[in-house]
Write a protein that holds these residues in place. Structure first.
Motif, PDB file in Angstrom:
ATOM      1  N   THR A 170     -30.931 -48.951  -4.878  1.00 47.47           N
ATOM      2  CA  THR A 170     -31.645 -49.956  -4.068  1.00 47.47           C
ATOM      3  C   THR A 170     -32.632 -49.226  -3.043  1.00 47.47           C
ATOM      4  O   THR A 170     -31.996 -48.387  -2.502  1.00 47.47           O
ATOM      5  CB  THR A 170     -31.039 -51.170  -3.723  1.00 47.47           C
ATOM      6  OG1 THR A 170     -32.148 -52.249  -3.042  1.00 47.47           O
ATOM      7  CG2 THR A 170     -30.156 -50.523  -2.729  1.00 47.47           C
ATOM      8  N   ILE A 175     -29.566 -56.850   2.914  1.00 46.44           N
ATOM      9  CA  ILE A 175     -29.390 -57.630   1.638  1.00 46.44           C
ATOM     10  C   ILE A 175     -28.494 -58.960   1.742  1.00 46.44           C
ATOM     11  O   ILE A 175     -27.675 -58.696   2.628  1.00 46.44           O
ATOM     12  CB  ILE A 175     -28.911 -56.602   0.515  1.00 46.44           C
ATOM     13  CG1 ILE A 175     -29.621 -55.834   0.153  1.00 46.44           C
ATOM     14  CG2 ILE A 175     -27.929 -57.512  -0.531  1.00 46.44           C
ATOM     15  CD1 ILE A 175     -29.160 -54.561  -0.959  1.00 46.44           C
ATOM     16  N   THR A 219     -21.798 -61.354  -5.102  1.00 49.26           N
ATOM     17  CA  THR A 219     -22.825 -61.508  -5.712  1.00 49.26           C
ATOM     18  C   THR A 219     -23.952 -60.809  -4.651  1.00 49.26           C
ATOM     19  O   THR A 219     -23.865 -61.224  -3.356  1.00 49.26           O
ATOM     20  CB  THR A 219     -23.342 -62.609  -6.229  1.00 49.26           C
ATOM     21  OG1 THR A 219     -22.003 -62.987  -7.111  1.00 49.26           O
ATOM     22  CG2 THR A 219     -24.562 -62.389  -7.318  1.00 49.26           C
ATOM     23  N   ASN A 221     -28.446 -58.814  -4.470  1.00 49.12           N
ATOM     24  CA  ASN A 221     -29.549 -58.470  -5.154  1.00 49.12           C
ATOM     25  C   ASN A 221     -29.534 -56.744  -4.963  1.00 49.12           C
ATOM     26  O   ASN A 221     -29.229 -56.266  -4.003  1.00 49.12           O
ATOM     27  CB  ASN A 221     -30.728 -58.806  -4.481  1.00 49.12           C
ATOM     28  CG  ASN A 221     -30.772 -60.451  -4.693  1.00 49.12           C
ATOM     29  OD1 ASN A 221     -30.838 -60.583  -5.974  1.00 49.12           O
ATOM     30  ND2 ASN A 221     -31.004 -61.400  -4.029  1.00 49.12           N
ATOM     31  N   SER A 222     -30.423 -56.300  -5.929  1.00 53.51           N
ATOM     32  CA  SER A 222     -30.845 -54.842  -5.851  1.00 53.51           C
ATOM     33  C   SER A 222     -32.400 -54.834  -5.939  1.00 53.51           C
ATOM     34  O   SER A 222     -32.749 -55.273  -7.021  1.00 53.51           O
ATOM     35  CB  SER A 222     -30.122 -54.041  -6.691  1.00 53.51           C
ATOM     36  OG  SER A 222     -30.628 -52.881  -7.009  1.00 53.51           O
ATOM     37  N   SER A 223     -33.022 -54.001  -5.241  1.00 46.46           N
ATOM     38  CA  SER A 223     -34.327 -53.952  -5.606  1.00 46.46           C
ATOM     39  C   SER A 223     -34.662 -53.058  -6.649  1.00 46.46           C
ATOM     40  O   SER A 223     -35.907 -53.122  -7.194  1.00 46.46           O
ATOM     41  CB  SER A 223     -35.199 -53.209  -4.252  1.00 46.46           C
ATOM     42  OG  SER A 223     -34.534 -51.887  -4.046  1.00 46.46           O
ATOM     43  N   SER A 226     -34.339 -56.972 -11.374  1.00 42.17           N
ATOM     44  CA  SER A 226     -34.758 -58.123 -10.936  1.00 42.17           C
ATOM     45  C   SER A 226     -33.545 -59.330 -10.955  1.00 42.17           C
ATOM     46  O   SER A 226     -33.785 -60.361 -10.180  1.00 42.17           O
ATOM     47  CB  SER A 226     -35.671 -58.732 -12.257  1.00 42.17           C
ATOM     48  OG  SER A 226     -34.938 -58.938 -13.449  1.00 42.17           O
ATOM     49  N   LYS A 227     -32.455 -59.411 -11.566  1.00 41.68           N
ATOM     50  CA  LYS A 227     -31.333 -60.184 -11.632  1.00 41.68           C
ATOM     51  C   LYS A 227     -30.218 -59.800 -10.407  1.00 41.68           C
ATOM     52  O   LYS A 227     -30.246 -58.642  -9.870  1.00 41.68           O
ATOM     53  CB  LYS A 227     -30.600 -60.315 -12.918  1.00 41.68           C
ATOM     54  CG  LYS A 227     -31.444 -60.548 -14.045  1.00 41.68           C
ATOM     55  CD  LYS A 227     -30.705 -60.843 -15.437  1.00 41.68           C
ATOM     56  CE  LYS A 227     -31.627 -61.565 -16.448  1.00 41.68           C
ATOM     57  NZ  LYS A 227     -30.679 -61.593 -17.815  1.00 41.68           N
ATOM     58  N   LYS A 228     -29.289 -60.486 -10.266  1.00 41.75           N
ATOM     59  CA  LYS A 228     -28.307 -60.284  -9.230  1.00 41.75           C
ATOM     60  C   LYS A 228     -27.147 -59.391  -9.850  1.00 41.75           C
ATOM     61  O   LYS A 228     -27.001 -59.731 -11.245  1.00 41.75           O
ATOM     62  CB  LYS A 228     -27.765 -61.499  -8.669  1.00 41.75           C
ATOM     63  CG  LYS A 228     -28.852 -62.295  -7.945  1.00 41.75           C
ATOM     64  CD  LYS A 228     -28.162 -63.537  -7.133  1.00 41.75           C
ATOM     65  CE  LYS A 228     -29.252 -64.317  -6.089  1.00 41.75           C
ATOM     66  NZ  LYS A 228     -28.927 -65.501  -5.511  1.00 41.75           N
TER      67      LYS A 228
END
Length: 287
Positions: A170, A175, A219, A221-223, A226-228
């Motif tokens: 990422t 985050i 849970t 996000n990562s850049s 697109s999904k978690k």
């Protein structure tokens, strides 16, 4: 749909688990600490890897999913005392730099690879216990499960507090995390702080750790995708540590069974009784 392949890399024999239906893969280097150094889902790589450290056996691997055993984190002065004797142990234990033995593979109902690490005269210099650790990496429908067995082959209780150290790709480090934790301990200033749903690791040198979560999952996000990403783990993993390195495109989200220096405190050591086995799991996937 499921395959297990081998390949000779620059230095190591590599095992590749494949799930063609979801364009997913897991790449493992058993002799390099049993590490998963690549995990991709729907054609996208989830993990960061510093290849220089991966190929240099004199360095700890920066990337992938290093195995932390028999301890997670650091010990004050790299030492601990057990039964009146002092032992030395490097950060996160010795498993991440050991050569693991491949003892099984399968492609029925998923692609899986089973590895084993056993005690030997070298391990007993820092950890005086007869053990056998068995990990099974299994890829099913794009999701990775790490089934673990910690076997005490000795006649006395065996203390431990293992963990995992996943490096997720990422660029963004501020985050949001979905967890029921309300507090975290900040190793940068030694303070307990309120968690309000988001943490910015970008300018932190040391890690932070969620200290009061009840639900064994997190849970975020990562850049890079697109999904978690969702992590689920056994109740034995009481803490999740967050860490990054300035200028590097990753964050680490790490389930641990105890915090830094637990061998010194002795308050939350996980004790595996003589001739018994502790079994647990760690799961990763996209949601």
């Amino acid at each position: 749909m499921y395959n297990v392949k081998t390949a000779d890399d620059q230095k190591f024999k590599i095992y590749i688990l494949e799930d063609t239906a979801t364009q997913s893969w897991v790449k493992v280097a058993p002799e390099r600490g049993g590490i998963i150094f690549s995990y991709g889902v729907e054609g996208e790589e989830l993990l960061f890897l510093n290849e220089e450290t991966f190929y240099d056996k004199d360095k700890n691997v920066r990337g992938g999913i290093p195995i932390l055993f028999p301890i997670s984190g650091q010990l004050t002065e790299g030492k601990y005392e057990w039964k009146g004797k002092t032992y030395t142990m490097s950060n996160h234990g010795f498993a991440r730099n050991a050569s693991w033995e491949v003892i099984g593979q399968d492609t029925e109902n998923g692609a899986s690879l089973t590895l084993r690490l056993s005690s030997n005269p070298e391990t007993k210099l820092s950890y005086p216990f007869d053990f056998e650790v068995v990990y099974t990496y299994k890829l099913v429908d794009g999701k990775l499960t790490i089934a673990q067995e910690y076997k005490n082959n000795g006649d006395q209780p065996m203390p431990m507090y293992p963990g995992f150290h996943p490096y997720f790709k990422t660029v963004e480090k501020n985050i949001e995390y979905e967890t029921d934790a309300t507090k975290y301990y900040d190793y940068n200033d030694g303070q307990i702080k309120e968690f309000e749903g988001q943490l910015d690791l970008a300018n932190l040198k040391e890690s932070v750790v969620f200290i009061d979560a009840v639900m064994p999952s997190i849970t975020f996000n990562s850049s890079a995708i697109s999904k978690k990403i969702k992590l689920d783990y056994g109740n034995e993993f009481k803490y999740v540590v967050l860490w990054t390195e300035k200028g590097k495109e990753f964050i680490c989200v790490e389930p641990w069974m105890a915090k830094n220096d637990e061998f010194q405190r002795g308050e939350e050591l996980v004790m595996v009784q003589a001739k018994e086995t502790l079994k647990t799991k760690f799961k990763l996937g996209l949601v």
